[in-house]
Scaffold this motif. Structure first.
Motif, PDB file in Angstrom:
ATOM      1  N   VAL A 188     -24.832 -13.727  70.004  1.00 33.14           N
ATOM      2  CA  VAL A 188     -24.456 -12.500  70.720  1.00 33.14           C
ATOM      3  C   VAL A 188     -24.736 -11.290  69.831  1.00 33.14           C
ATOM      4  N   THR A 189     -25.476 -10.334  70.357  1.00 36.41           N
ATOM      5  CA  THR A 189     -25.788  -9.130  69.584  1.00 36.41           C
ATOM      6  C   THR A 189     -25.645  -7.883  70.458  1.00 36.41           C
ATOM      7  N   VAL A 190     -24.826  -6.963  69.997  1.00 32.26           N
ATOM      8  CA  VAL A 190     -24.578  -5.728  70.745  1.00 32.26           C
ATOM      9  C   VAL A 190     -25.850  -4.883  70.766  1.00 32.26           C
ATOM     10  N   GLY A 191     -26.411  -4.621  69.583  1.00 34.97           N
ATOM     11  CA  GLY A 191     -27.624  -3.794  69.503  1.00 34.97           C
ATOM     12  C   GLY A 191     -28.791  -4.448  70.220  1.00 34.97           C
ATOM     13  N   GLY A 192     -28.864  -5.784  70.157  1.00 38.31           N
ATOM     14  CA  GLY A 192     -29.922  -6.503  70.857  1.00 38.31           C
ATOM     15  C   GLY A 192     -29.786  -6.312  72.363  1.00 38.31           C
ATOM     16  N   THR A 231     -14.465  -7.545  65.236  1.00 34.95           N
ATOM     17  CA  THR A 231     -14.694  -7.418  63.783  1.00 34.95           C
ATOM     18  C   THR A 231     -14.369  -6.007  63.292  1.00 34.95           C
ATOM     19  N   ASP A 232     -14.542  -5.012  64.160  1.00 34.71           N
ATOM     20  CA  ASP A 232     -14.285  -3.629  63.745  1.00 34.71           C
ATOM     21  C   ASP A 232     -12.789  -3.328  63.588  1.00 34.71           C
ATOM     22  N   LEU A 233     -11.909  -4.316  63.911  1.00 33.36           N
ATOM     23  CA  LEU A 233     -10.465  -4.130  63.665  1.00 33.36           C
ATOM     24  C   LEU A 233      -9.946  -5.127  62.634  1.00 33.36           C
ATOM     25  N   THR A 284     -16.139 -13.953  61.522  1.00 29.10           N
ATOM     26  CA  THR A 284     -17.279 -14.777  61.940  1.00 29.10           C
ATOM     27  C   THR A 284     -18.518 -13.941  62.294  1.00 29.10           C
ATOM     28  N   ILE A 285     -18.397 -12.616  62.341  1.00 30.80           N
ATOM     29  CA  ILE A 285     -19.535 -11.803  62.805  1.00 30.80           C
ATOM     30  C   ILE A 285     -20.422 -11.367  61.632  1.00 30.80           C
ATOM     31  N   PHE A 286     -19.804 -10.795  60.594  1.00 28.97           N
ATOM     32  CA  PHE A 286     -20.584 -10.323  59.442  1.00 28.97           C
ATOM     33  C   PHE A 286     -20.177 -11.109  58.195  1.00 28.97           C
ATOM     34  N   LEU A 289     -16.662   2.404  57.115  1.00 28.16           N
ATOM     35  CA  LEU A 289     -15.645   3.218  57.771  1.00 28.16           C
ATOM     36  C   LEU A 289     -14.402   2.461  58.182  1.00 28.16           C
ATOM     37  N   ARG A 290     -14.551   1.219  58.667  1.00 29.73           N
ATOM     38  CA  ARG A 290     -13.349   0.469  59.078  1.00 29.73           C
ATOM     39  C   ARG A 290     -12.550   0.048  57.841  1.00 29.73           C
ATOM     40  N   ALA A 291     -13.244  -0.260  56.753  1.00 30.30           N
ATOM     41  CA  ALA A 291     -12.548  -0.596  55.510  1.00 30.30           C
ATOM     42  C   ALA A 291     -11.747   0.605  55.017  1.00 30.30           C
ATOM     43  N   THR A 348     -26.329  -8.232  55.521  1.00 28.32           N
ATOM     44  CA  THR A 348     -27.778  -7.999  55.581  1.00 28.32           C
ATOM     45  C   THR A 348     -28.188  -7.349  56.902  1.00 28.32           C
ATOM     46  N   ARG A 349     -27.550  -7.707  57.989  1.00 29.89           N
ATOM     47  CA  ARG A 349     -27.758  -7.134  59.321  1.00 29.89           C
ATOM     48  C   ARG A 349     -29.229  -7.019  59.721  1.00 29.89           C
ATOM     49  N   PRO A 350     -29.864  -8.145  59.962  1.00 28.88           N
ATOM     50  CA  PRO A 350     -31.273  -8.105  60.378  1.00 28.88           C
ATOM     51  C   PRO A 350     -31.453  -7.543  61.783  1.00 28.88           C
ATOM     52  N   VAL A 351     -32.731  -7.312  62.169  1.00 31.59           N
ATOM     53  CA  VAL A 351     -33.026  -6.792  63.513  1.00 31.59           C
ATOM     54  C   VAL A 351     -34.009  -7.718  64.243  1.00 31.59           C
ATOM     55  N   ASP A 352     -34.108  -8.977  63.761  1.00 26.83           N
ATOM     56  CA  ASP A 352     -35.079  -9.901  64.348  1.00 26.83           C
ATOM     57  C   ASP A 352     -34.860 -10.145  65.844  1.00 26.83           C
ATOM     58  N   PHE A 353     -33.596 -10.190  66.288  1.00 26.36           N
ATOM     59  CA  PHE A 353     -33.344 -10.454  67.720  1.00 26.36           C
ATOM     60  C   PHE A 353     -33.821  -9.271  68.579  1.00 26.36           C
ATOM     61  N   LEU A 354     -33.748  -8.074  68.018  1.00 22.05           N
ATOM     62  CA  LEU A 354     -34.164  -6.888  68.780  1.00 22.05           C
ATOM     63  C   LEU A 354     -35.687  -6.898  68.956  1.00 22.05           C
TER      64      LEU A 354
HETATM   65  C1  EPZ Z   1     -22.515  -3.148  66.647  1.00 21.59           C
HETATM   66  O1  EPZ Z   1     -23.416  -3.380  65.570  1.00 21.59           O
HETATM   67  C2  EPZ Z   1     -21.564  -2.054  66.193  1.00 21.59           C
HETATM   68  N1  EPZ Z   1     -22.314  -0.845  65.870  1.00 21.59           N
HETATM   69  C3  EPZ Z   1     -20.767  -2.533  64.983  1.00 21.59           C
HETATM   70  O2  EPZ Z   1     -19.828  -1.522  64.656  1.00 21.59           O
HETATM   71  C4  EPZ Z   1     -20.005  -3.806  65.361  1.00 21.59           C
HETATM   72  O3  EPZ Z   1     -19.320  -4.279  64.227  1.00 21.59           O
HETATM   73  C5  EPZ Z   1     -20.989  -4.852  65.873  1.00 21.59           C
HETATM   74  O4  EPZ Z   1     -21.771  -4.318  66.969  1.00 21.59           O
HETATM   75  C6  EPZ Z   1     -20.307  -6.137  66.354  1.00 21.59           C
HETATM   76  O5  EPZ Z   1     -19.394  -5.825  67.363  1.00 21.59           O
HETATM   77  C7  EPZ Z   1     -22.560   0.059  66.807  1.00 21.59           C
HETATM   78  O6  EPZ Z   1     -22.276  -0.120  67.985  1.00 21.59           O
HETATM   79  C8  EPZ Z   1     -23.219   1.323  66.383  1.00 21.59           C
HETATM   80  P1  EPZ Z   1     -24.687  -7.026  66.346  1.00 21.59           P
HETATM   81  P2  EPZ Z   1     -24.739  -4.242  65.784  1.00 21.59           P
HETATM   82  O7  EPZ Z   1     -26.146  -6.940  66.614  1.00 21.59           O
HETATM   83  O8  EPZ Z   1     -25.209  -4.054  67.180  1.00 21.59           O
HETATM   84  C9  EPZ Z   1     -26.489 -10.637  63.680  1.00 21.59           C
HETATM   85  C10 EPZ Z   1     -18.725   0.032  63.211  1.00 21.59           C
HETATM   86  O9  EPZ Z   1     -17.962  -0.046  62.223  1.00 21.59           O
HETATM   87  N2  EPZ Z   1     -27.828 -10.166  64.081  1.00 21.59           N
HETATM   88  O10 EPZ Z   1     -23.787  -7.332  67.486  1.00 21.59           O
HETATM   89  O11 EPZ Z   1     -25.652  -3.906  64.682  1.00 21.59           O
HETATM   90  C11 EPZ Z   1     -25.765  -9.617  62.793  1.00 21.59           C
HETATM   91  O12 EPZ Z   1     -26.157  -9.693  61.459  1.00 21.59           O
HETATM   92  C12 EPZ Z   1     -19.926  -0.882  63.354  1.00 21.59           C
HETATM   93  O13 EPZ Z   1     -18.584   0.873  64.102  1.00 21.59           O
HETATM   94  C13 EPZ Z   1     -28.951 -10.874  63.662  1.00 21.59           C
HETATM   95  O14 EPZ Z   1     -28.856 -11.879  62.956  1.00 21.59           O
HETATM   96  O15 EPZ Z   1     -24.185  -5.722  65.597  1.00 21.59           O
HETATM   97  C14 EPZ Z   1     -24.326  -9.996  63.028  1.00 21.59           C
HETATM   98  O16 EPZ Z   1     -24.015 -11.121  62.261  1.00 21.59           O
HETATM   99  C15 EPZ Z   1     -20.150  -1.759  62.173  1.00 21.59           C
HETATM  100  N3  EPZ Z   1     -30.188 -10.410  64.041  1.00 21.59           N
HETATM  101  C16 EPZ Z   1     -24.311 -10.407  64.509  1.00 21.59           C
HETATM  102  O17 EPZ Z   1     -25.673 -10.731  64.829  1.00 21.59           O
HETATM  103  C17 EPZ Z   1     -30.337  -9.312  64.827  1.00 21.59           C
HETATM  104  O18 EPZ Z   1     -31.481  -8.955  65.137  1.00 21.59           O
HETATM  105  C18 EPZ Z   1     -23.820  -9.357  65.482  1.00 21.59           C
HETATM  106  O19 EPZ Z   1     -24.454  -8.120  65.203  1.00 21.59           O
HETATM  107  C19 EPZ Z   1     -29.183  -8.595  65.255  1.00 21.59           C
HETATM  108  C20 EPZ Z   1     -27.936  -9.048  64.859  1.00 21.59           C
END
Ligand code: EPZ
Length: 431
Positions: free
Chosen positions: A172-176, A315-317, A337-339, A381-383, A130-136
């Protein structure tokens, strides 16, 4: 649509140059929105995702110019690209573009920081969950932004500009963390980011922002401190090598057997994955030119892994390592554990003869002495690349469909593998 044909069985031997990291390049490009001056990015990978983000940034008014090759540059030298956001012409990122690439949602923070407003489409779900953006969104609210959701869009404003604050991520959130860094860099006052992502791509963004004049300390640790500045300036920054591309080819070498030098790779960026490979029977060494991976004669041993934020197993590996384990001498357990939905490759690996059972967030892989080629396709892409790895050691021909997933994140995949002796070719529609 193109396909990739692989005939398995060849050992891999030779040199594979590692490109600049996709997941570092994308936020770095987005950071160019923060300054009217030119941001020059070196070692940029040539990828479909980079081209798409260039288009998306172009809509906001960012010009980009790719510098020509210099004498002596080999075919694999990354590009040098100049980004200039002298004037932001549009603060809306429309659904048609954001839905094509989730990372483009990250334009929200720099648009808000520089222009005091932004309207960015919610990205929606994707193949791995689902990949929400609530933390951002919460992070930007902690910096004083007012945020509403209207007709599928995040409408954000900070008329007086963003102000420093405390951002404490529940997970922990990378995009956040990228978002928090870009927002806090130009906020009034100081910001503390807690439970920050420690991923190398976050550190790379922080270094680039610092070269642009931002005051950041602690990047690469769970607590980052940012002292806001009123403006950022142009800079030059080189994108770090792609640790996921490195790990992918390392696993390919371990799968097919052979001896491959991953040129330009840095072992410190993927220690946990390389450790897992060593436990599986590969020899891994850091050399002046990069990372060398060998497997000769020694069987593939089963190894249990669990994905975790950096420095844990990425997770990307996960899919690539699962492909390797399908030929291990025994049973391995791979826990994601990530997705929540990142096991889409399991069914496709099964088409090649792999024996994998899913139990909640864990895949139980029963290694087999031989896989058999088959037509396969994947949804991310990783799949997709995990299927390529499995195919390298499968008997006969495998045809991987939906190659556009691979082109999003792997530069010249078939060329790099072929240079090491793999039988891999791209087949165009009708070919
Ligand atoms: C980044 O995605 C990468 N994308 C992903 O790579 C990578 O798998 C991921 O980090 C984890 O390392 C890019 O850098 C472009 P997250 P991101 O926020 O930032 C949950 C690839 O194949 N979450 O760290 O979107 C989320 O659902 C891609 O290159 C919330 O619940 O990932 C996940 O379970 C795929 N709410 C966890 O946190 C939010 O607001 C980590 O996600 C944000 C995230």
């Amino acid at each position: 649509m193109d396909r990739i044909r692989i005939v398995g069985g060849a050992r891999l031997a030779g040199v594979i140059p590692i490109s600049g990291a996709k997941n570092a390049a994308l936020p770095l490009m987005i950071a160019s929105l923060l300054t009217p001056e030119t941001l020059t990015l070196e070692n940029m990978p040539r990828l479909a995702d980079v081209r798409l983000l260039n288009r998306i940034l172009g809509n906001h008014g960012v010009d980009h110019a790719v510098e020509g090759k210099r004498p002596g540059d080999g075919p694999h030298v990354g590009e040098r690209v100049h980004y200039s956001a002298r004037r932001i012409v549009d603060t809306t990122a429309p659904y048609e573009l954001v839905s094509k690439m989730r990372a483009s949602f990250w334009v929200l923070a720099p648009l808000l920081a520089r222009m005091g407003q932004a309207r960015v489409s919610l990205p929606g779900g994707c193949a791995i969950g689902t990949r929400p953006v609530d933390f951002l969104i919460t992070a930007l609210e902690s910096l004083g932004a007012r945020i509403d959701i209207e007709s599928g869009y995040v409408v954000a404003s900070a008329r007086e500009g963003l102000r420093g604050g405390l951002i404490d991520f529940p997970k922990v959130t990378v995009g956040g963390t990228h978002t928090a860094l870009m927002g806090a860099a130009m906020a009034r006052g100081d910001t503390t980011i807690r439970n920050a992502a420690c991923e190398p791509e976050v550190v790379d963004l922080a270094h680039c922002l610092m070269a642009m004049g931002a005051k950041i300390s602690g990047a690469g640790t769970p607590t980052i401190e940012v002292q806001g500045v009123t403006s950022l300036h142009g800079a030059r920054h080189s994108v770090l090598p792609d640790r996921i591309e490195t790990g992918t080819y390392a696993m390919a070498a371990a799968m097919a057997g052979g001896d491959v030098l991953l040129q330009g790779a840095r072992a410190d960026l993927l220690r946990s994955a390389l450790d897992a490979l060593e436990r599986a029977g590969a020899q891994v060494s850091s050399e002046a030119e990069g990372v060398r991976v060998r497997r000769d004669g020694c069987p593939i041993r089963p190894v249990d892994v669990r994905t975790d934020p950096f420095p844990g197993f990425p997770t990307d590996l996960q899919a690539q390592f699962m492909a390797l384990m399908t030929r291990a001498e025994g049973v391995s357990r791979i826990t994601e554990t990530i997705f929540e939905n990142r096991f889409m490759h399991v069914q496709e690996l099964a088409r090649l003869g792999a024996r994998i059972r899913l139990e909640g967030d864990t895949a139980i892989v029963e290694g087999r002495p031989q896989l058999k080629g088959a037509p396969v396709m994947a949804t991310d892409l990783r799949a997709s690349v995990s299927l390529v790895i499995a195919a390298l050691a499968a008997e006969g021909e495998t045809m991987v469909h939906r190659v556009y997933h691979l082109d999003r994140g792997f530069e010249r995949l078939e060329e790099k593998l072929r240079a090491c002796g793999a039988q891999v070719e791209r087949v165009s529609e009708g070919g």
